[in-house]
Design an enzyme around this catalytic site. Sequence first.
Site, mmCIF file in Angstrom:
data_model
loop_
_atom_site.group_PDB
_atom_site.id
_atom_site.type_symbol
_atom_site.label_atom_id
_atom_site.label_comp_id
_atom_site.label_asym_id
_atom_site.label_seq_id
_atom_site.Cartn_x
_atom_site.Cartn_y
_atom_site.Cartn_z
ATOM 1 N N HIS A 1 4.744 -26.695 11.841
ATOM 2 C CA HIS A 1 6.084 -27.101 12.096
ATOM 3 C C HIS A 1 6.332 -28.544 12.688
ATOM 4 O O HIS A 1 7.099 -29.320 11.896
ATOM 5 C CB HIS A 1 6.978 -26.127 12.736
ATOM 6 C CG HIS A 1 6.873 -24.880 12.093
ATOM 7 N ND1 HIS A 1 6.645 -24.431 10.874
ATOM 8 C CD2 HIS A 1 6.644 -23.542 12.606
ATOM 9 C CE1 HIS A 1 6.680 -23.088 10.592
ATOM 10 N NE2 HIS A 1 6.534 -22.740 11.847
ATOM 11 N N ARG B 1 0.784 -1.073 -0.062
ATOM 12 C CA ARG B 1 0.050 -0.054 0.012
ATOM 13 C C ARG B 1 0.851 1.174 0.059
ATOM 14 O O ARG B 1 0.464 2.250 -0.531
ATOM 15 C CB ARG B 1 -0.925 0.111 1.105
ATOM 16 C CG ARG B 1 -2.245 -0.611 0.875
ATOM 17 C CD ARG B 1 -3.236 -0.633 2.020
ATOM 18 N NE ARG B 1 -2.497 -0.857 3.428
ATOM 19 C CZ ARG B 1 -3.161 -1.074 4.581
ATOM 20 N NH1 ARG B 1 -4.467 -1.152 4.430
ATOM 21 N NH2 ARG B 1 -2.382 -1.457 5.695
ATOM 22 N N LYS C 1 1.985 -18.990 6.401
ATOM 23 C CA LYS C 1 1.333 -19.234 7.578
ATOM 24 C C LYS C 1 0.816 -18.085 8.284
ATOM 25 O O LYS C 1 1.401 -17.209 8.079
ATOM 26 C CB LYS C 1 2.058 -20.427 8.446
ATOM 27 C CG LYS C 1 3.107 -19.510 9.364
ATOM 28 C CD LYS C 1 3.562 -20.351 10.480
ATOM 29 C CE LYS C 1 3.911 -19.496 11.818
ATOM 30 N NZ LYS C 1 4.873 -20.207 12.737
ATOM 31 N N HIS D 1 8.187 -23.037 6.407
ATOM 32 C CA HIS D 1 9.558 -23.073 6.184
ATOM 33 C C HIS D 1 10.568 -23.952 6.669
ATOM 34 O O HIS D 1 11.540 -24.166 6.275
ATOM 35 C CB HIS D 1 10.154 -21.461 6.402
ATOM 36 C CG HIS D 1 10.117 -21.105 7.788
ATOM 37 N ND1 HIS D 1 8.937 -20.845 8.776
ATOM 38 C CD2 HIS D 1 11.265 -21.262 8.872
ATOM 39 C CE1 HIS D 1 9.428 -20.709 10.104
ATOM 40 N NE2 HIS D 1 10.619 -20.958 10.143
ATOM 41 N N ASP E 1 0.433 -22.315 16.462
ATOM 42 C CA ASP E 1 1.479 -21.407 15.653
ATOM 43 C C ASP E 1 2.589 -22.444 15.733
ATOM 44 O O ASP E 1 3.198 -22.054 14.344
ATOM 45 C CB ASP E 1 1.827 -20.263 16.757
ATOM 46 C CG ASP E 1 3.222 -19.631 16.299
ATOM 47 O OD1 ASP E 1 2.631 -19.071 15.082
ATOM 48 O OD2 ASP E 1 4.232 -19.213 16.852
ATOM 49 N N LYS F 1 14.647 -26.079 5.153
ATOM 50 C CA LYS F 1 15.785 -26.380 5.968
ATOM 51 C C LYS F 1 16.638 -27.370 5.596
ATOM 52 O O LYS F 1 16.150 -28.600 5.260
ATOM 53 C CB LYS F 1 15.564 -26.450 7.494
ATOM 54 C CG LYS F 1 14.813 -25.205 8.315
ATOM 55 C CD LYS F 1 14.910 -25.512 9.695
ATOM 56 C CE LYS F 1 14.263 -24.093 10.214
ATOM 57 N NZ LYS F 1 14.876 -23.165 10.609
ATOM 58 N N GLU G 1 12.423 -22.342 21.812
ATOM 59 C CA GLU G 1 12.800 -20.920 21.150
ATOM 60 C C GLU G 1 13.199 -20.022 22.554
ATOM 61 O O GLU G 1 12.483 -20.092 23.506
ATOM 62 C CB GLU G 1 11.594 -20.106 20.588
ATOM 63 C CG GLU G 1 11.351 -20.771 19.123
ATOM 64 C CD GLU G 1 10.304 -20.173 18.507
ATOM 65 O OE1 GLU G 1 10.469 -19.449 17.605
ATOM 66 O OE2 GLU G 1 9.072 -20.351 18.979
#
Length: 482
Positions: free
Chosen positions: A240, A51, A148, A178, A235, A182, A216
């Site tokens: 994953h 935009r 996602k 993703h 999530d 890997k 993480e």
Amino acid sequence: MVSRVIPVDPFDLVIFGGTGDLAQRKILPALFRRFCAGQWVDGAQIIGAARTGYDSNGFRDVVRESLKTHAAKQCQDVSALESFLRRLDYVALDGVSDEGWGHLARRLKPGRVRAFYFSVGPRLFGPLAERIEAHGLITPLTRIVVEKPFGHDLDSAQALNATLAAHFTENQIYRIDHYLGKETVQNLMAVRFGNMLFEPLWNSQYVDHIQITVAESVGIDGREEYYDRAGAMRDMMQNHLMQLLCLIAMEPPAKFDPDAVRDEKLKVIRALDPVEPHHIVRGQFEGEGSGYRQVVGNERSTTESYVALKAHVSNWRWAGTPFYLRTGKRLVARSSVINVMFKDAPHSIFGADAGRHANVLSIRLQPNEGITLKVTIKEPGPGGMRLVDVPLDMSFAEALGPENQDPPDAYERLVMDVIRGNQTLFMRGDEVEAAWAWTDPIIAGWQARGDVPKPYDSGSTGPGDAELLMKRDGRRWQGINP
Ligand code: NAD
């Protein structure tokens, strides 16, 4: 060993949301790295579309700054950087009106691969698909890439699939996870199906259990609103970790082609048993002034930032071998690893003093991508026969030479696969729906029971109950090592 780079034919790639975080941090740096590697040649063009009212030079300035941070090594070659930027263009357009679409249509060239990357929020997927068709931009060589989250539950995923299917065929739709891009994840398939050594042992007769950890150390900064609606189950687990489980558990496909691989993955998801409520642990990180609830600004939030569960794949190969999966935020380290825990040898000829040692195959996704096999040998020196475990380490850098020290980022592989038209590492619509069909009842159960996640300290390994989940089965998690 120098890796072979096969250049692709000229293409047009339109990145909707080209000014956004994902495009600037991941997609454009990945394209630049492939450009520096010589993978795409003159004539290709990348068009940012969003935009903001930039002209092409304004967009190039923004991308130049991003690349300096996210592809710093390649930016040392200033002529390569400027040459890459010259191939960028920009169109200001609105995804929900017809503003700007005529400009975009005029920029696209006939007869070449035309990829549209939807790097925008999911509410724009439908309007973009509709406008791409309405403006006559779909050709036989057109592909779309969607990010996602692919839906929030089964109903919304089905609706999204139906919306996209109204404009594109399944072989034009590239749903990104993703993790599949890997290098080590692809190596997992190479190790399983390229060697005679592992496959005969790859079943419940020899494998005690499998652990998949995606830990993480970061929190959810910048994504609070989305995350508090989603949580770790939606999530991370639904996509994953589920994809990693599929690659570990699937039967050998007849060939490495998109549908053969995805058919096998789908069978795994469909063979998953519903998860028993006492086989699942939810957690929420705490911290002085920076606990989950403070971060999301919702003192009553019951969204999980951690989830651990025990899953069963009910088929001939895996009956009786549990899969323990865990993922969480603000944990002690960033570490994604799959551990295939083999059974003990049935009998020790060395006596009780030698100890019992089981082989472990560890597939490290990040950091330090590589594969380690823990084998048992004799402890050096005179005296009795004592056994120790030593790693057989297949680190990429050591095995393949220093030029492979930095494996390509997942997006490099995936974006080029879109251009080449290879869907093997992308999720098919039915896979995504099957994963939601397994996830939905788990979340519905929490809601029905008013389940509240267990608190855990930021910087820890997660809630104590996750340790108990293992302990009850006489097992324990492998360490979360950076
Ligand atoms: P962002 O908010 O940083 O960027 C959104 C982009 O969309 C901007 O360029 C904005 O200008 C554009 N946009 C918004 N409304 C528009 C409209 N009406 N018409 C045209 N353009 C419009 O978001 P992001 O973090 O880059 O995420 C993009 C998508 O990728 C989301 O679906 C997100 O869930 C997904 N994703 C992001 C990450 C990440 O690390 N950022 C990781 C995985 C998935």
